[in-house]
Design an enzyme around this catalytic site. Sequence first.
Site, PDB file in Angstrom:
ATOM      1  CG  HIS A 169      -1.568  -1.438   1.485  1.00 32.77           C
ATOM      2  ND1 HIS A 169      -2.950  -1.418   1.013  1.00 32.77           N
ATOM      3  CD2 HIS A 169      -1.058  -2.366   1.720  1.00 32.77           C
ATOM      4  CE1 HIS A 169      -3.582  -2.568   1.294  1.00 32.77           C
ATOM      5  NE2 HIS A 169      -2.985  -3.404   2.283  1.00 32.77           N
ATOM      6  CE  LYS A 206      12.411  18.714 -10.864  1.00 28.78           C
ATOM      7  NZ  LYS A 206      10.714  19.444 -11.729  1.00 28.78           N
ATOM      8  CG  ASN A 236      12.474  17.333 -14.576  1.00 26.32           C
ATOM      9  OD1 ASN A 236      13.019  16.850 -13.688  1.00 26.32           O
ATOM     10  ND2 ASN A 236      12.653  17.766 -15.341  1.00 26.32           N
ATOM     11  CD  GLU A 255       8.643  12.354 -15.073  1.00 25.11           C
ATOM     12  OE1 GLU A 255       8.326  13.119 -16.325  1.00 25.11           O
ATOM     13  OE2 GLU A 255       9.601  12.537 -14.724  1.00 25.11           O
TER      14      GLU A 255
END
Length: 458
Positions: A156, A283, A285, A290
Amino acid sequence: MAKLWEGRASKAVDAAAEDFNASIRVDSRMARQDIRGSMAHAAMLGARGIIPQADADRILAGLEGILADLESGALAIDMGAEDIHTFVEGELTRRVGEAGKRLHTARSRNDQVAVDVRLYLRDEVEAVRSLLRGVIAALAGQAEAHAETVMPGYTHLQRAQPISFGHQLLAYAWMFRRDIGRLNDAAARMNESPLGAGALAGTTYPIDRCATADALGFDRPCANSLDAVSDRDFAIELAAALALVMTHVSRLAEELILWSSWEFGFIALDDAYTTGSSIMPQKKNSDMAELMRGKTGRVYGNLMALLTVMKGLPLAYNKDMQEDKEAIFDSFDTVKACLGILAPMLATMAVRPENMRRAAAQGFINATDLADYLAKKGVPFRSAYKTVGRIVADCIREGEVLETLPLARYQEYDPVFAEDLYQAIDLEVCMRTRLSEGGAAPDSVRAQIARLKEEFQL
Ligand code: ARG
């Protein structure tokens, strides 16, 4: 360019309709397979005396020349042709004249295209199989380095029990291993030859389907000519197997994204597999991961497209089936692109054991072990579970942790608690002693790696 089917029509097809009908832009990539299939067919026609041997020889030489010229770049595929079959036959006839016009004896584009796609997909399966092996190797490599690196295992997305990072990575290795199995199963079923099924009903010529099947590396001819030219379930099965590959890729990608966030800080992806932001200088990324997660959508979509194209189609060939190639080719292209990047991305990622350890030290992930400690001293597990639940709740309220709660306090909950409880809930010990087969202990991780290494010759 001339049509293979000129004769019946009284006028040319409308230009837009012709473009709509053409598949060359998609099926030109099957040129090698089309030529191979034609060579097997021509050799068989000659051997059976269906066409003169001299013509068969001319065809074979002509096809060999076309293949060589395509490979050297001396010949370019004419994108004005209707499809790759039209192009190859047209080029052949241009080169060897009359003999070329005999190639299509006892054959139809319907069995021809079914052969080409199967041959093409056979090679694609091999390519994906070897890429999956590369991903498994990268996972096993990192798992070996981190067989003892403690991290919280989750359920979970809540910290649950201590495991090693290696154990977590190997979970994916076993998924990818099953993916290879699924691809192999589908490829084995696909490996029957449609050649000789003709348009739909077979042929009156004395062809030898076993000879062509053999020459093309098929196990046997398809048993039913209608099925041979109508079946695309091999493409659907492969699309489904690839969809599952992407399910696994996307879950791993999601974890890599989470783990490389500041919130987790478990890993840092190599700069070669991340990007920056055009506005935020700080940043880093996880674009590649993704994109893998995102591209899963198109691979699922291709499966749905194939199922829908085939649904309710009457036997035998219908032009709808031309749509099969774009979908299944795209699935293979996408999966290959993802796996090709995933392997080095995994191999080069930096792991941050300190951060994993810190996360493991919070969240009471040794609570099960504390309950097991009581159970091993004779307390029924369900009662032990309740006692530990109360201890955890009180600790949370008091800002305490299990490791530092004094023994006297423990004994208020149950006098069975003794000094050795601290050893039993030590995170390293909790992980190391999960020695059940397939468990999280380093020895189990190393046993898994040994199995994978043996199977995949890593
Ligand atoms: N381009 C076609 C395809 O991909 C080849 C088969 C054409 N057969 C036909 N009867 N029109 O399906």
